[in-house]
Design a protein around this motif. Structure first.
Motif, PDB file in Angstrom:
ATOM      1  N   PRO A   1     -93.126 -39.206 -17.717  1.00  0.00           N
ATOM      2  CA  PRO A   1     -92.099 -39.475 -18.731  1.00  0.00           C
ATOM      3  C   PRO A   1     -92.358 -38.665 -19.999  1.00  0.00           C
ATOM      4  O   PRO A   1     -93.504 -38.494 -20.429  1.00  0.00           O
ATOM      5  CB  PRO A   1     -92.244 -40.980 -18.995  1.00  0.00           C
ATOM      6  N   VAL A   2     -91.294 -38.152 -20.569  1.00  0.00           N
ATOM      7  CA  VAL A   2     -91.395 -37.371 -21.810  1.00  0.00           C
ATOM      8  C   VAL A   2     -91.266 -38.313 -22.986  1.00  0.00           C
ATOM      9  O   VAL A   2     -90.245 -39.002 -23.145  1.00  0.00           O
ATOM     10  CB  VAL A   2     -90.297 -36.288 -21.859  1.00  0.00           C
ATOM     11  N   PRO A   3     -92.279 -38.395 -23.840  1.00  0.00           N
ATOM     12  CA  PRO A   3     -92.188 -39.316 -24.994  1.00  0.00           C
ATOM     13  C   PRO A   3     -91.149 -38.832 -25.995  1.00  0.00           C
ATOM     14  O   PRO A   3     -90.928 -37.630 -26.165  1.00  0.00           O
ATOM     15  CB  PRO A   3     -93.601 -39.272 -25.589  1.00  0.00           C
ATOM     16  N   ALA A   4     -90.507 -39.767 -26.642  1.00  0.00           N
ATOM     17  CA  ALA A   4     -89.492 -39.424 -27.646  1.00  0.00           C
ATOM     18  C   ALA A   4     -90.161 -38.797 -28.857  1.00  0.00           C
ATOM     19  O   ALA A   4     -91.152 -39.319 -29.388  1.00  0.00           O
ATOM     20  CB  ALA A   4     -88.708 -40.661 -28.036  1.00  0.00           C
ATOM     21  N   MET A   5     -89.614 -37.664 -29.274  1.00  0.00           N
ATOM     22  CA  MET A   5     -90.118 -36.971 -30.457  1.00  0.00           C
ATOM     23  C   MET A   5     -89.193 -37.139 -31.647  1.00  0.00           C
ATOM     24  O   MET A   5     -89.578 -36.879 -32.793  1.00  0.00           O
ATOM     25  CB  MET A   5     -90.293 -35.485 -30.129  1.00  0.00           C
ATOM     26  N   ILE A   6     -87.955 -37.542 -31.387  1.00  0.00           N
ATOM     27  CA  ILE A   6     -86.979 -37.782 -32.444  1.00  0.00           C
ATOM     28  C   ILE A   6     -86.258 -39.084 -32.122  1.00  0.00           C
ATOM     29  O   ILE A   6     -86.343 -39.605 -31.006  1.00  0.00           O
ATOM     30  CB  ILE A   6     -85.960 -36.623 -32.567  1.00  0.00           C
ATOM     31  N   GLY A   7     -85.517 -39.605 -33.068  1.00  0.00           N
ATOM     32  CA  GLY A   7     -84.825 -40.874 -32.851  1.00  0.00           C
ATOM     33  C   GLY A   7     -83.384 -40.715 -32.415  1.00  0.00           C
ATOM     34  O   GLY A   7     -82.691 -41.715 -32.212  1.00  0.00           O
ATOM     35  N   SER A   8     -82.887 -39.479 -32.296  1.00  0.00           N
ATOM     36  CA  SER A   8     -81.480 -39.261 -31.960  1.00  0.00           C
ATOM     37  C   SER A   8     -81.165 -39.800 -30.563  1.00  0.00           C
ATOM     38  O   SER A   8     -81.896 -39.542 -29.604  1.00  0.00           O
ATOM     39  CB  SER A   8     -81.154 -37.774 -32.018  1.00  0.00           C
TER      40      SER A   8
END
Length: 797
Positions: A193-200
């Motif tokens: 899984p790719v962790p979220a880097m932004i909140g968009s």
């Protein structure tokens, strides 16, 4: 499904040769249609860079190029239109041998030496493009062997899939079958899984119920949409029959081909949110990726953007994305979509618009409902690694109650052995099922097997037996004849069998026709025979929408086709069933019909031509009835399709029973015009059951006493049918009448208008004595009185 051999081998390591791999695929039910070898002989072909390109002094279309091979610079004369300084392209050096047998040698072209050949994709045998040199990426390592750089040699393999094997519309799906057949295992696919880097993020709303029970999406910002598609990805796409377009589009295609989940990439800046899935509304329209404007109705699933009155359609769910929200080279922010669409919601939607897409093809057959999240994670990682950017959180909306739930299927050891005719070892059964990705749990009499979510086709025990059979090998299943006691049944003597009826009709110079039991409803209406027609729930076509209520429409159509093709004399018959609506199941009746046109007899020099008529066909029918010992009567009738005055109902009158069998006569001229028939057609159609019943023959003594014949001629009104007079004579003559023969019918001089003369012969005989003149005269007198009394007839002088 087309895929790269090397790509498949990456997922399932196997030592099988290419031919063995193709044979294995076909043997397990994935029939190989074509294997195209790619880059089989590219020794001596390297990645090279054109340093300079000057015009040839003696030829306008040639250029003299200085080419860097990584180990020096050589001079090449090239005629490709795209040859230019700085281009990186394949170079076949002196001594190389290209596919097709072309040997590369040093040569002079128009007086200028050339030491090798810059190559197109077609010359290398890796693509059909021959428009110019194969252009390689700017970062391609100069001097590296081309085969090593492009991952060659390889092969493009195309297989034909049956509709139930939707799981094999991906390289990984095929890998499971190959692993099971070859005794290997599928390599794990590690997708972290790719962790979220932004909140968009964009909210997702589902309003289509079971049609769209899962939808996943993710926003990725700061993407370089102009990033070139990596060579390894582009080549795998090409070898799978997909032409690379742009990186963001190619990523979605690549993920679909590898793991089986169709995806779509939207330009995030064209979306306001939230994103939703629902049924289209009548009158809605949208513009698709192919620039086609389409009108929608409630049958379509649409992806929407926005809420309330501002909501708009941005994609046709499960079929194609929208034009206005597409990604382009100017795209910076992307919204990735991966959803699960129920097959019933997608079937036929693309065809209705004249579209055929890879996504629609897969969703119609069924896609793993657990794949959308995996596909989003995989595509995200590829985009971030190649085009950069920052990923937001993965958004998922699901309706668990509408998602398919796996359930165990019992496989009994005894049932498996009985169906296959051989005993498969328990360990082999478990190996096969586990290699296919199925969860196996032993039970007392076999196994409880749970299929993975990608295997829609496994629902009952027979499905599991099929899996064992095809992987274990159909060629290893013994050929055995079925055993068991059979009871011989003698043919019934109380009816004439169908083969005898066919032989009788063939002996009368008829050909048998076989027509569809399905017909066009409008066709039956033309014959005014549509009452009680049984409509099909799922017809093959609109022209085959109902079950036939008569044999004649199909039979006459066959006659018309023959007559339209210069067949002057056509004689056809058909045995078949007709169907009428009834309480419960439709009522099915077996009938026989015949239709004739042209001359009554085949052309010959000894007889003048004579058109076939009512009595010719009646003679054929009487001959057929004689095989069952039936006596037929013909009573005037006029159904809607019949010519008034030239048709009759057919009745069976014998053994004290009167039964209507059907109809005989000429078709109505109006119907013949509607059917575009230029010839008169005479036909009959009867219930076969009543016609072929017969009494069991009994032996009886023949009278040893002589018979006596008396002839009588009566003048009777022209409207009185012979059948009525025949019945009167037989009743009046009593048991001494052995045979009644009508040997003359006359109208003309001596007989007034409106009357006819019928001359008959009465053949009398007794079984116990010789009839005297007094006996015979008494019978004749009784017959004469009865005919005069009941039919207003008089003896002709």
């Amino acid at each position: 499904m087309k895929f790269s051999e090397n790509w498949l081998r990456q997922h399932v390591p196997t030592a099988a040769t290419r031919d063995e791999l193709a044979a294995t695929l076909t043997a397990i039910g994935l029939e190989v249609e074509e294997v195209t070898a790619l880059g089989a002989a590219l020794d001596g072909v390297v990645v090279a860079r054109i340093v300079s390109a000057e015009k040839h002094p003696e030829a306008d279309r040639l250029q003299v190029c200085s080419v860097d091979t990584g180990s020096g610079t050589v001079q090449i004369v090239c005629g490709a239109p795209n040859a230019r300084a700085g281009l990186i392209a394949p170079l076949a050096t002196v001594g190389a041998s290209l596919p097709g047998g072309l040997q590369i040698k040093a040569a002079k072209l128009r007086g200028v030496e050339s030491f090798g050949m810059l190559c197109s994709a077609k010359e290398l045998g890796i693509d059909a493009d021959a428009s110019g040199l194969l252009e390689l990426p700017a970062d391609a390592p100069v001097g590296q062997p081309l085969a090593q750089y492009l991952g060659l040699p390889d092969a493009s393999i195309e297989i034909k899939l049956t509709p139930n094997r939707a799981d094999c519309f991906s390289v990984r799906g095929i890998a499971y079958d190959v692993a099971a057949a070859s005794g290997s295992a599928v390599a794990p696919l590690a997708i972290e899984p790719v962790p979220a880097m932004i909140g968009s993020a964009l909210a997702v709303e589902l309003d289509a119920g079971a049609d769209v029970p899962r939808y996943c999406g993710r926003v990725i910002e700061g993407v370089d949409a102009t990033a070139p598609t990596p060579v390894w990805m582009a080549e795998r796409l090409r070898r799978s029959g997909v032409r690379p377009v742009s990186f963001l589009v190619d990523v979605t295609q690549y993920v679909m081909l590898e793991i089986g989940q169709p995806m779509h990439a939207f330009d995030r800046d064209t979306l306001a949110g939230p994103v939703g899935a629902r049924r289209a509304r009548k009158g809605e329209a949208t513009k698709l990726l192919n620039a086609q404007d389409v009108a929608l109705d409630e049958q379509f699933i649409v992806i929407t953007d926005g809420a309330g009155a501002a909501q708009r359609v941005v994609a046709l769910g499960g079929v194609m994305g929208g034009y206005d929200s597409r990604v382009t080279e100017a795209t910076v922010n992307v919204f990735l979509e991966a959803a699960h669409f129920a097959p019933a919601a997608i079937i036929g939607r693309g065809r209705k618009l004249g579209l055929h897409t890879d996504a629609g093809h897969r969703f119609e057959r069924g896609v793993d409902p657990e794949l959308p999240r995996t596909a989003i994670e995989y595509a995200t990682r590829l985009i971030l690694d190649i085009a950069g950017g920052a990923a937001g959180p993965l958004t998922e909306s699901a309706l668990p109650e509408h998602l398919p739930q796996p359930r165990p299927v019992a496989l009994r050891r005894a049932r498996l052995a009985r169906v296959l005719g051989l005993s498969v070892a328990d360990a082999e059964v478990e190996r096969i099922l586990q290699a296919l990705g199925l969860a196996v749990e032993r039970s007392d009499d076999g196994w409880n097997v749970t299929a993975p979510s990608r295997r829609f086709d496994i629902a009952i025990e027979e499905d599991l037996i099929e899996e064992i059979a095809r992987i274990h090998g159909y060629d290893r299943i013994p050929t055995t004849l079925p055993g068991g006691a059979s009871r011989l049944i003698a043919p019934s003597e109380t009816r004439v069998d169908a083969p005898t009826v066919r032989r009788q009709m063939a002996a009368r110079d008829y050909l048998e026709a076989v027509n569809y039991a399905f017909v066009d409803a409008a066709w039956l209406q033309l014959w005014q025979a549509g009452e009680g027609a049984v409509a099909l729930a799922n017809p093959l076509s609109a022209e085959l929408g109902v079950m036939r209520t008569m044999l004649l429409p199909g039979l006459v159509a066959a006659l018309a086709r023959n007559a339209a093709r210069q067949q002057d004399r056509v004689r056809l018959f058909e045995l078949g069933n007709v169907f009428h609506a009834a309480a419960g199941a439709p009522l099915e009746t077996q009938r026989i019909a015949a239709a004739v046109c042209g001359d009554a007899r085949a052309e010959q020099w000894g007889r003048a031509a004579q058109p076939v008529g009512f009595h010719d066909l009646r003679g054929d029918l009487d001959s057929l009835a004689a095989a069952a010992g039936a006596r037929l009567e013909y009573r005037p009738s006029a159904p809607a399709w019949a010519h008034p005055g030239r048709s009759a109902d057919v009745w069976r009158v014998d053994g004290g029973r009167v039964l209507r069998l059907g109809w005989i006569g000429q078709l109505h001229p109006r119907l013949q015009r509607a059917l575009d028939l230029d010839v008169e057609v005479v036909a009959f159609e009867l219930d076969l059951g009543g016609l072929v019943e017969r009494a069991i023959a009994k032996a009886g003594a023949q009278s040893k006493y002589p018979s006596v014949r008396r002839d009588r001629a009566f003048i009777v009104a022209d409207t009185v049918p012979w059948a009525a007079i025949q019945a009167t004579v037989q009743a009046a003559a009593g048991p001494s009448l052995r045979e009644l023969v009508l040997f003359d019918r006359y109208q003309g001089k001596g007989v007034e208008t409106g009357f006819k003369s019928l001359a008959m012969g009465l053949i009398l005989q007794d079984e116990s004595r010789t009839l005297t003149d007094r006996d015979v005269d008494a019978v004749v007198a009784e017959v004469t009185a009865a005919v005069e009394r009941e039919h207003g007839a008089r003896l002709r002088a």
